[in-house]
Design an enzyme around this catalytic site. Sequence first.
Site, mmCIF file in Angstrom:
data_model
loop_
_atom_site.group_PDB
_atom_site.id
_atom_site.type_symbol
_atom_site.label_atom_id
_atom_site.label_comp_id
_atom_site.label_asym_id
_atom_site.label_seq_id
_atom_site.Cartn_x
_atom_site.Cartn_y
_atom_site.Cartn_z
ATOM 1 N N TYR A 10 -3.710 -7.408 16.382
ATOM 2 C CA TYR A 10 -3.481 -6.825 15.424
ATOM 3 C C TYR A 10 -4.750 -5.732 15.580
ATOM 4 C CZ TYR A 10 -3.682 -5.206 10.397
ATOM 5 O OH TYR A 10 -3.600 -4.414 9.611
ATOM 6 N N LYS B 191 -4.917 -1.504 15.816
ATOM 7 C CA LYS B 191 -5.525 -0.791 14.722
ATOM 8 C C LYS B 191 -6.549 -0.035 15.390
ATOM 9 C CE LYS B 191 -3.028 -1.674 11.234
ATOM 10 N NZ LYS B 191 -1.987 -0.381 10.475
ATOM 11 N N ASP C 60 11.420 3.554 4.953
ATOM 12 C CA ASP C 60 11.282 2.171 5.096
ATOM 13 C C ASP C 60 12.541 1.312 5.530
ATOM 14 O OD1 ASP C 60 8.989 0.287 3.310
ATOM 15 O OD2 ASP C 60 10.795 -0.834 3.723
ATOM 16 N N ILE D 64 0.815 -1.160 -0.140
ATOM 17 C CA ILE D 64 -0.005 0.196 -0.028
ATOM 18 C C ILE D 64 0.814 1.094 0.067
ATOM 19 C CG2 ILE D 64 -1.692 1.254 1.317
ATOM 20 C CD1 ILE D 64 -2.804 -1.574 2.291
ATOM 21 N N SER E 93 -7.424 0.175 9.535
ATOM 22 C CA SER E 93 -7.797 -1.293 9.084
ATOM 23 C C SER E 93 -9.082 -1.668 9.611
ATOM 24 C CB SER E 93 -6.917 -2.352 9.921
ATOM 25 O OG SER E 93 -7.571 -3.729 9.625
ATOM 26 N N THR F 2 -9.111 -6.574 3.627
ATOM 27 C CA THR F 2 -8.074 -7.582 3.170
ATOM 28 C C THR F 2 -7.392 -7.136 1.922
ATOM 29 O OG1 THR F 2 -8.799 -9.284 4.345
ATOM 30 C CG2 THR F 2 -7.227 -9.813 3.051
ATOM 31 N N ASP G 269 13.535 2.863 10.931
ATOM 32 C CA ASP G 269 12.717 2.205 11.738
ATOM 33 C C ASP G 269 11.979 2.695 12.473
ATOM 34 O OD1 ASP G 269 11.782 0.181 13.730
ATOM 35 O OD2 ASP G 269 13.949 -0.566 13.990
ATOM 36 N N VAL G 270 10.439 2.813 12.264
ATOM 37 C CA VAL G 270 9.578 3.519 13.128
ATOM 38 C C VAL G 270 9.622 2.949 14.622
ATOM 39 C CG1 VAL G 270 8.197 4.052 11.010
ATOM 40 C CG2 VAL G 270 7.554 1.973 12.523
#
Length: 251
Positions: free
Chosen positions: A145, A149, A37, A18, A132, A177, A53-54
């Site tokens: 997860y 979110k 990234d 995405i 999400s 998804t 690296d977040v």
Amino acid sequence: MSDFSGLTALVTGGASGIGRATADLLLARGADVAVLDLDPSTVSGPLRGYAADVSDDASVRSAVAGAADALGGIDILVNNAGTGATGTVEDNDDAEWHRVLDVNVLGIVRTTRAALPHLRASAHAAVVNTCSIAATAGLPQRALYSASKGAVHALTLAMAADHVREGIRVNCVNPGTVDTPWVGRLLDRAADPAAERAALEARQPMGRLLSADEVAAAIVYLASPVAAGVTGTALAVDGGMQGLRPRPEGR
């Protein structure tokens, strides 16, 4: 369209999936785009790639500063970097809970915190978080997860309230998804990948997985100056999963 002409954008997790689709679309619509990234090696000009690296604040600050300097500021921030997790509430230990929350929630905090001074200087400031469908619908085997979110959804609303009078819009997209490398890896690990894919497709009323480009289009809409009146909104891009309850076929 060139509605982003003269604007700059920063996309985290922008080397694939995405994030990459979003970076490419922003670029095509006139923005100057930088990507953060873990591995930006696949990013090439005119996109600008920065390793970050977040989950590490120093890494984020350094990358955001470098990107802002190269771009000449930041008008748009897309917080897309994230990680996945499967299982019920008892299937992951504390370390895994901390890891996922550190990336999915605190990653947004760190990147936005570093970008805010630049966003405040923009006349078209916008932040879009990748959330999400798991934030608003109970999905099996996604406890960790979904929790992460759900926090992103709430954080988006709080950020929108905090910064609305500074002229910074904050929204999120809630994908269903999506056919991305991460979903592909999940399917590869399934006992019957074909059956698992069919189940995921059937779960969405449109009967198929979404594409990264479809989610990117929603992100770019929310980031665009044409959406100047939109803030504090969660835009579902889920094939009808959240709002539709169609009858089974043949009934």
